[in-house]
Each structure stands twice: as C-alpha cells, then as structure tokens.
Design a protein around this motif. Sequence first.
Motif, short mmCIF file in Angstrom:
data_model
loop_
_atom_site.label_atom_id
_atom_site.label_comp_id
_atom_site.label_asym_id
_atom_site.label_seq_id
_atom_site.Cartn_x
_atom_site.Cartn_y
_atom_site.Cartn_z
N SER A 105 0.84 -1.20 0.00
CA SER A 105 0.00 0.00 0.00
C SER A 105 0.87 1.24 0.00
O SER A 105 1.99 1.21 0.52
CB SER A 105 -0.89 0.05 1.24
OG SER A 105 -1.79 -1.02 1.26
N ILE A 106 0.35 2.32 -0.58
CA ILE A 106 1.05 3.61 -0.55
C ILE A 106 0.04 4.70 -0.21
O ILE A 106 -1.15 4.58 -0.48
CB ILE A 106 1.76 3.94 -1.88
CG1 ILE A 106 0.77 4.01 -3.04
CG2 ILE A 106 2.88 2.97 -2.17
CD1 ILE A 106 1.36 4.55 -4.33
N VAL A 107 0.54 5.76 0.38
CA VAL A 107 -0.28 6.94 0.68
C VAL A 107 -0.12 7.92 -0.46
O VAL A 107 0.98 8.19 -0.92
CB VAL A 107 0.17 7.59 2.01
CG1 VAL A 107 -0.62 8.87 2.27
CG2 VAL A 107 0.00 6.61 3.16
N ILE A 108 -1.24 8.46 -0.92
CA ILE A 108 -1.24 9.41 -2.03
C ILE A 108 -1.70 10.76 -1.49
O ILE A 108 -2.78 10.86 -0.90
CB ILE A 108 -2.20 8.94 -3.14
CG1 ILE A 108 -1.76 7.55 -3.61
CG2 ILE A 108 -2.21 9.92 -4.29
CD1 ILE A 108 -2.78 6.85 -4.45
N PRO A 109 -0.89 11.81 -1.67
CA PRO A 109 -1.27 13.12 -1.14
C PRO A 109 -2.43 13.75 -1.92
O PRO A 109 -2.69 13.39 -3.07
CB PRO A 109 0.00 13.95 -1.28
CG PRO A 109 0.81 13.27 -2.32
CD PRO A 109 0.43 11.83 -2.30
N ALA A 110 -3.09 14.68 -1.28
CA ALA A 110 -4.20 15.39 -1.91
C ALA A 110 -3.71 16.15 -3.14
O ALA A 110 -2.58 16.62 -3.18
CB ALA A 110 -4.83 16.35 -0.91
N GLY A 111 -4.56 16.23 -4.14
CA GLY A 111 -4.23 16.98 -5.35
C GLY A 111 -3.27 16.27 -6.27
O GLY A 111 -2.57 16.91 -7.06
#
Length: 139
Positions: A105-111
């Motif tokens: 899993s990875i975290v994706i920043p807003a925008g």
Amino acid sequence: MLDVERVAANVDCVLRLRQTVDIRERVVDRAAQLEGASGVLFIFLENAEMTTIHMDSSISQTITRAVIGGGVLSCTKASDKDVYSHSIWATENNIRQFTMHEGDSIVIPAGSTLTIWIFRKQPGQSTWQMDFELKEKAV
C-alpha cells in the motif's frame, strides 16, 4: 432573549464535536507511536470512498486518474508472483514512484495525479492482471 433549548442543543453539539476531536487526536498519536516503533503505516480516513481497479494486460497496462482529496492505494491481488506495478503520484511540487506487489500500500497526497503501470518479469505470450483498491478521502 435566548432560546434555552437552542443554546442547550448548541452546547451539546460543541461537546460532541470536542469528544470526536479528542478521539481523533488519540488515534493519530497512537498511530504515530506504532509507525515509529514498528514501521507500520497507519492512516485514518473518515468519509472515504473505495474504488476497485482491475487491470488486465490484454486490455491496457496503464491507468491514470486524479486523486483530489488524497488517499491510500493498495494492491489486493496479482495473477502471479512475478507481476508487479510501478505506481506514480505527482503533485505540482513533487513526484514519487513506488514498486508494488500484492499486499503493498502507498499513501497518495491530496491533489495528485496517479498513474499505475503493470508489468511481469517473465511475460512470454501470457497476459496478467492486478487488482487495486483506492480509498480516497472525500472532499
């Protein structure tokens, strides 16, 4: 003159909101402790929307989409052990690429703009698939 019931309802609402903020702060603090101690990544997404992405090499090996509110991308299934992806998110100021296998899993920043490419180490004449779940924070 103040309406006593209205004031009481507003006070009750403020108290419930404060309790919710306190609980969130404790969850985030505990997540930070876990992340620092064991390398476990924890993210708390409230009001999140889940999108399932199925990729098949016989149709397309890439997909691109916007992730407005940020979120978490998880690889839930691969058709074989040598199937992997390069998942790339880009914002105005930053770009990151991750190699993902089943269970990652990875975290994706807003925008962000998210692009996923699927590959196979030994492709031959076969086709391959990967499934992903994208949990986006509602905006």
